[in-house]
Design a protein around this motif. Structure first.
Motif, PDB file in Angstrom:
ATOM      1  N   GLU A  44       0.743  -1.221  -0.123  1.00  0.00           N
ATOM      2  CA  GLU A  44       0.732   0.140   0.087  1.00  0.00           C
ATOM      3  C   GLU A  44       0.790   1.254  -0.522  1.00  0.00           C
ATOM      4  O   GLU A  44       0.573   2.544  -0.787  1.00  0.00           O
ATOM      5  CB  GLU A  44      -0.708  -0.095   0.546  1.00  0.00           C
ATOM      6  N   ARG A  45       1.890   1.321   0.972  1.00  0.00           N
ATOM      7  CA  ARG A  45       2.710   2.658   0.987  1.00  0.00           C
ATOM      8  C   ARG A  45       4.114   2.975  -0.325  1.00  0.00           C
ATOM      9  O   ARG A  45       3.593   3.849  -0.256  1.00  0.00           O
ATOM     10  CB  ARG A  45       3.757   2.304   2.571  1.00  0.00           C
ATOM     11  N   GLU A  46       3.655   1.401  -1.221  1.00  0.00           N
ATOM     12  CA  GLU A  46       4.274   2.185  -2.502  1.00  0.00           C
ATOM     13  C   GLU A  46       3.787   2.249  -3.623  1.00  0.00           C
ATOM     14  O   GLU A  46       4.497   1.604  -4.502  1.00  0.00           O
ATOM     15  CB  GLU A  46       5.732   0.572  -2.804  1.00  0.00           C
ATOM     16  N   LYS A  47       2.940   2.366  -3.489  1.00  0.00           N
ATOM     17  CA  LYS A  47       1.859   2.182  -4.773  1.00  0.00           C
ATOM     18  C   LYS A  47       2.236   3.492  -5.500  1.00  0.00           C
ATOM     19  O   LYS A  47       2.506   3.325  -7.112  1.00  0.00           O
ATOM     20  CB  LYS A  47       0.947   2.903  -4.721  1.00  0.00           C
ATOM     21  N   ASP A  48       2.482   4.507  -4.949  1.00  0.00           N
ATOM     22  CA  ASP A  48       3.171   5.572  -5.352  1.00  0.00           C
ATOM     23  C   ASP A  48       4.697   5.877  -6.575  1.00  0.00           C
ATOM     24  O   ASP A  48       4.974   5.377  -7.476  1.00  0.00           O
ATOM     25  CB  ASP A  48       3.295   7.018  -4.865  1.00  0.00           C
ATOM     26  N   ALA A  49       5.412   5.491  -5.761  1.00  0.00           N
ATOM     27  CA  ALA A  49       6.529   4.142  -5.881  1.00  0.00           C
ATOM     28  C   ALA A  49       6.743   3.531  -7.887  1.00  0.00           C
ATOM     29  O   ALA A  49       7.527   3.523  -8.280  1.00  0.00           O
ATOM     30  CB  ALA A  49       7.458   3.768  -5.356  1.00  0.00           C
ATOM     31  N   ALA A  50       5.895   2.435  -6.963  1.00  0.00           N
ATOM     32  CA  ALA A  50       5.712   1.017  -8.311  1.00  0.00           C
ATOM     33  C   ALA A  50       5.192   1.757  -9.590  1.00  0.00           C
ATOM     34  O   ALA A  50       5.820   1.291 -10.768  1.00  0.00           O
ATOM     35  CB  ALA A  50       4.352   0.563  -8.497  1.00  0.00           C
ATOM     36  N   ARG A  51       3.990   3.201  -9.681  1.00  0.00           N
ATOM     37  CA  ARG A  51       4.048   3.796 -10.549  1.00  0.00           C
ATOM     38  C   ARG A  51       5.025   4.841 -11.803  1.00  0.00           C
ATOM     39  O   ARG A  51       5.101   4.552 -12.912  1.00  0.00           O
ATOM     40  CB  ARG A  51       2.919   5.077 -10.499  1.00  0.00           C
ATOM     41  N   TYR A  52       6.542   5.086 -10.976  1.00  0.00           N
ATOM     42  CA  TYR A  52       7.116   6.277 -11.285  1.00  0.00           C
ATOM     43  C   TYR A  52       8.065   4.762 -11.975  1.00  0.00           C
ATOM     44  O   TYR A  52       8.610   4.926 -13.104  1.00  0.00           O
ATOM     45  CB  TYR A  52       8.204   6.492 -10.199  1.00  0.00           C
ATOM     46  N   SER A  53       8.377   3.502 -11.382  1.00  0.00           N
ATOM     47  CA  SER A  53       8.855   2.605 -11.905  1.00  0.00           C
ATOM     48  C   SER A  53       7.967   1.856 -12.870  1.00  0.00           C
ATOM     49  O   SER A  53       9.320   1.760 -14.861  1.00  0.00           O
ATOM     50  CB  SER A  53       8.871   1.456 -10.580  1.00  0.00           C
ATOM     51  N   LEU A  54       7.122   1.865 -13.339  1.00  0.00           N
ATOM     52  CA  LEU A  54       6.229   1.086 -14.521  1.00  0.00           C
ATOM     53  C   LEU A  54       6.569   2.911 -15.799  1.00  0.00           C
ATOM     54  O   LEU A  54       6.089   1.770 -16.959  1.00  0.00           O
ATOM     55  CB  LEU A  54       4.751   1.173 -14.433  1.00  0.00           C
TER      56      LEU A  54
END
Lengths: 299, 99
Positions: A44-54
């Motif tokens: 849950e707390r890494e949802k934003d980070a996953a987007r940049y990686s994506l």
């Protein structure tokens, strides 16, 4: 029609966008599609980070023709709209909607995808949609979901949540999934879209996995969601037409074409009774064989 | 963009990097530690500075612990840390300064 609507999708491999090591080179395993996950696999707390990686993976990594599907977060969250903006800006090939229950769910995503395509100057209609059915209600509404959008290329069963909703568990025998699988493949075929099976999570039971894939192949599914590269060769082996099938399909197509010109409707090929009803099936085997790289003929 | 508070993004797992941004003292102060410093130190530094430049960040103390991350991962982690430091999560400028 988008030319990728019916592309080969025997294996669709989930990859967690939170993990750079997973998304940097999955093409080496040659799945037909990858499903870059922003949903359940991402904390849950890494949802934003996953987007940049994506976004940067989509922009900068050459996936060598492997289809890039993004699984967005559910429509019951405040995350999915930004997931779509990020995915479309990155240039993904398709969006997978989790927990789809109605045609309206698909249409909501379709609107957001179109809006993002306009915002990021992506050709309208380029991005396809698939819908994951994860509840009894979703499975019951399979046909209306299949017909909800001209962008929707297929539906996929998500067995974990579905069995939870049925108040049962994954047994390994497939008995708890039988009804949903049968219903979904019928709905998908009636609507003219593809149908994909759920993941098989026991990586220590490759014999069980093989049986599972053989079952869904026999039922008519187009492919399977997978979670590990070890599963890919088995799926491809089972879903790729064998030489014997290809040779027979070629004979059937040639004979039907020839006999039709002579005004003959029913005849035999290799001792089997053949009529026009076999034509589409034979053509489909040849098309699948060609897409799988094992047929170079002209039919 | 200002760095309003300390923020962290990434991990020290293989192929990743851990980025920490803190309010600076007027300049970009970079502390870089990389497992591939000899071969790629200059390139990593370049990616970090270019990313900060696009985000218009000029006043930051940034610490990067790199474990062999690709350029695209370094960019992603720097951007994530900077936007976290500004508590921005939606309507991000994909394809604009995030590029």
């Amino acid at each position: 029609m988008n030319p990728n609507m019916k592309r080969l999708r025997r294996s669709m491999m989930f990859l967690n966008c939170q993990k750079p090591s997973l998304i940097k080179d999955p093409y080496v395993y040659a799945p037909d599609s990858i499903m870059l996950d922003l949903e359940d696999a991402v904390a849950e707390r890494e949802k934003d980070a996953a987007r940049y990686s994506l976004y940067h993976a989509l922009q900068e990594i050459d996936y060598r023709g492997v289809e890039r599907v993004v699984r967005i977060n559910g429509l019951d969250t405040d995350l999915w709209k930004e997931d779509i903006r990020c995915s479309i800006a990155g240039g993904c090939d398709a969006v997978r909607i989790p927990k789809t229950e109605t045609a309206k769910d698909v249409q909501l995503v379709e609107e957001a995808v179109l809006k993002a395509e306009k915002e990021f100057h992506v050709e309208p209609g380029r991005t396809l949609i698939m819908a994951a059915l994860e509840s009894a209600r979703g499975v019951m509404n399979a046909f209306e979901i299949c017909c909800a959008s001209s962008r929707l290329f297929g539906i996929a069963l998500s067995g974990g949540d579905y069995t939870k909703d049925l108040q049962t568990t994954i047994s390994g025998t497939g008995v708890e999934l039988m009804g949903a699988r049968q219903h979904m493949i019928i709905a998908a075929r009636a609507a003219g879209v593809q149908c994909f099976d759920t993941v098989f999570t026991d990586l220590n039971n490759m014999d069980g996995f093989r049986k599972d894939v053989e079952t869904i192949h026999a039922m008519g599914f187009d492919g399977k969601s997978i979670i590990n590269p070890r599963q890919i060769p088995i799926v491809h082996e089972i879903f790729t037409p064998k030489q014997k099938e290809i040779i027979f399909a070629e004979k059937v197509v040639r004979e039907i074409d020839s006999k039709r010109a002579q005004g003959i409707g029913v005849f035999t090929v290799d001792g089997k009774m053949i009529d026009i009803a076999f034509y589409d099936g034979a053509k489909r085997i040849l098309a699948l064989a060609r897409a799988s790289g094992v047929y170079k003929g002209e039919l | 963009m200002d760095i309003l508070k300390t923020a962290i993004a990434g991990t020290v797992e293989s192929s990743d990097c851990l980025v920490t941004v803190e309010p600076g003292s007027g300049t970009i102060e970079l502390d870089l530690d990389s497992s591939v410093m000899r071969q790629f130190g200059r390139q990593i530094r370049k990616v970090i500075f270019e990313t900060l430049g696009r985000l218009d960040v000029s006043n930051v103390k940034i610490t990067v612990v790199d474990k062999g991350a690709l350029d695209c991962t370094i960019k992603a982690r720097v951007e994530c840390a900077v936007y976290r430091a500004n508590e921005m999560k939606d309507n991000l400028p994909w394809g604009d300064v995030i590029v």
